[in-house]
Design an enzyme around this catalytic site. Structure first.
Site, PDB file in Angstrom:
ATOM      1  N   HIS A  11       0.838  -1.201   0.000  1.00 35.42           N
ATOM      2  CA  HIS A  11       0.000   0.000   0.000  1.00 35.42           C
ATOM      3  C   HIS A  11       0.875   1.254   0.000  1.00 35.42           C
ATOM      4  O   HIS A  11       1.660   1.444   0.930  1.00 35.42           O
ATOM      5  CB  HIS A  11      -0.877  -0.043   1.257  1.00 35.42           C
ATOM      6  CG  HIS A  11      -1.935   1.008   1.316  1.00 35.42           C
ATOM      7  ND1 HIS A  11      -2.183   1.734   2.465  1.00 35.42           N
ATOM      8  CD2 HIS A  11      -2.814   1.447   0.380  1.00 35.42           C
ATOM      9  CE1 HIS A  11      -3.185   2.562   2.235  1.00 35.42           C
ATOM     10  NE2 HIS A  11      -3.587   2.417   0.985  1.00 35.42           N
ATOM     11  N   GLU A  38       0.638  -0.490  -4.749  1.00 30.96           N
ATOM     12  CA  GLU A  38      -0.454   0.434  -5.037  1.00 30.96           C
ATOM     13  C   GLU A  38       0.062   1.838  -4.812  1.00 30.96           C
ATOM     14  O   GLU A  38       0.893   2.060  -3.930  1.00 30.96           O
ATOM     15  CB  GLU A  38      -1.617   0.149  -4.087  1.00 30.96           C
ATOM     16  CG  GLU A  38      -2.862   0.995  -4.293  1.00 30.96           C
ATOM     17  CD  GLU A  38      -2.952   2.242  -3.427  1.00 30.96           C
ATOM     18  OE1 GLU A  38      -3.966   2.947  -3.533  1.00 30.96           O
ATOM     19  OE2 GLU A  38      -2.011   2.542  -2.643  1.00 30.96           O
ATOM     20  N   ASP A  40      -1.198   6.341  -5.571  1.00 28.68           N
ATOM     21  CA  ASP A  40      -2.270   7.281  -5.923  1.00 28.68           C
ATOM     22  C   ASP A  40      -1.726   8.335  -6.879  1.00 28.68           C
ATOM     23  O   ASP A  40      -0.605   8.807  -6.706  1.00 28.68           O
ATOM     24  CB  ASP A  40      -2.774   7.969  -4.659  1.00 28.68           C
ATOM     25  CG  ASP A  40      -3.073   6.958  -3.565  1.00 28.68           C
ATOM     26  OD1 ASP A  40      -4.131   6.331  -3.633  1.00 28.68           O
ATOM     27  OD2 ASP A  40      -2.204   6.773  -2.680  1.00 28.68           O
ATOM     28  N   HIS A  53      -0.991  11.024  -2.113  1.00 31.77           N
ATOM     29  CA  HIS A  53      -2.284  10.555  -1.617  1.00 31.77           C
ATOM     30  C   HIS A  53      -3.274  11.642  -1.207  1.00 31.77           C
ATOM     31  O   HIS A  53      -4.414  11.674  -1.662  1.00 31.77           O
ATOM     32  CB  HIS A  53      -2.110   9.592  -0.435  1.00 31.77           C
ATOM     33  CG  HIS A  53      -3.428   9.131   0.099  1.00 31.77           C
ATOM     34  ND1 HIS A  53      -4.091   9.779   1.119  1.00 31.77           N
ATOM     35  CD2 HIS A  53      -4.230   8.111  -0.281  1.00 31.77           C
ATOM     36  CE1 HIS A  53      -5.239   9.175   1.337  1.00 31.77           C
ATOM     37  NE2 HIS A  53      -5.341   8.153   0.514  1.00 31.77           N
ATOM     38  N   GLU A 113      -4.110   4.124  -8.607  1.00 32.32           N
ATOM     39  CA  GLU A 113      -5.391   4.699  -8.174  1.00 32.32           C
ATOM     40  C   GLU A 113      -5.505   6.138  -8.663  1.00 32.32           C
ATOM     41  O   GLU A 113      -4.665   6.986  -8.332  1.00 32.32           O
ATOM     42  CB  GLU A 113      -5.538   4.647  -6.649  1.00 32.32           C
ATOM     43  CG  GLU A 113      -6.899   5.227  -6.254  1.00 32.32           C
ATOM     44  CD  GLU A 113      -7.164   5.273  -4.761  1.00 32.32           C
ATOM     45  OE1 GLU A 113      -6.445   4.628  -3.982  1.00 32.32           O
ATOM     46  OE2 GLU A 113      -8.122   5.996  -4.382  1.00 32.32           O
TER      47      GLU A 113
HETATM   48 MG    MG Z   1      -4.868   4.504  -2.718  1.00 38.71          MG
END
Ligand code: MG
Length: 245
Positions: A11, A38, A40, A53, A113
């Site tokens: 993450h 992952e 963002d 993020h 993301e």
């Molecule tokens: Mg995320």
């Protein structure tokens, strides 16, 4: 086709050990032998995709205010590591392109993301796809694109119909499988707190991969995997890694 041999996704990199969403964090995930990470994607004021993020700079940099209030040139001056620890003083907010270059070199896979801010859902999709097309293809199986924004996922399906897409879900909705199918998604990326064996079974029976966030406890990761969850997002991917299940 999505494959999760390790059943864990780092993450924001490996954000328990390093400042989230920095190159240091992706390097740490690589050092730990993690295949999937992952992160963002947000846009700067001048529409450059960066890996970040929060909506504001306050928590994870020495800047303040909305991330899209500064140009990339201004963002690149900020310290994105000291908030975590002095050893990371020189970490910067990375360009999406830098992260993609790093991950492709390491043959790692990425859940990208798309974060919407101030109604820029479509713009973020367009700019992200442009960057990825300049390096590889959005159809590359190393990518899974996801968003909480249905508009963003729809736009992805229009502009890159063959890319792998996931629908992010924070609260349960009975029509999730119908919606995900309409959007051409291959996965549902859901908050693990709302999962039950019956819900996992329903999602799996509908033919989706099921990824759950954010799981930092090894026993909980094992329980979710025993129900049929394909992989969990974890801040400490070495702790929750489940190759053997
Ligand atoms: Mg995320």
């Amino acid at each position: 086709m999505l494959r999760f041999d390790q059943r864990v996704i780092g993450h924001r990199g490996a954000c328990r050990y390093t400042p989230e969403n920095t190159l240091a964090s992706f390097k740490k995930a690589h050092e730990l032998g993690i295949q999937w990470v992952e992160f963002d994607v947000m846009l700067s004021k001048d529409n450059i995709p960066v890996v970040f993020h929060d909506e504001t700079l306050n928590r994870t940099t020495d800047g303040h205010g909305y991330i899209d209030s500064l140009t990339y040139s201004e963002l690149s001056q900020l310290d994105a590591g000291s908030w975590y620890g002095p050893a990371f003083k020189n970490e910067r907010i990375p360009l999406l392109s830098d992260v993609i270059h790093y991950l492709t070199r390491q043959e790692m896979s990425a859940n990208v993301e798309i974060k919407a801010l101030h109604g820029n859902d479509k713009k973020d999709v367009e700019q992200t796809l442009d960057v990825i097309r300049s390096i590889t293809s959005p159809d590359n199986p190393m990518f899974l694109f996801s968003s909480f924004s249905i508009e963003a996922v729809e736009h992805l399906s229009k502009l890159a119909p063959d890319c792998q897409r996931g629908l992010l879900l924070d609260e349960w909705r009975e029509d999730v499988a119908v919606l995900a199918k309409q959007l051409g998604c291959v996965s549902i990326n859901a908050n693990h707190h709302m999962m039950s064996p019956a819900r996992v079974e329903a999602i799996k029976a509908a033919g989706f991969h099921l990824l759950c966030y954010t799981v930092n406890d090894a026993a909980r990761a094992a329980e979710l995997c025993s129900w049929g969850v394909d992989a969990v997002f974890s801040d400490a991917p070495d702790i929750t890694r489940r190759d053997e299940l």
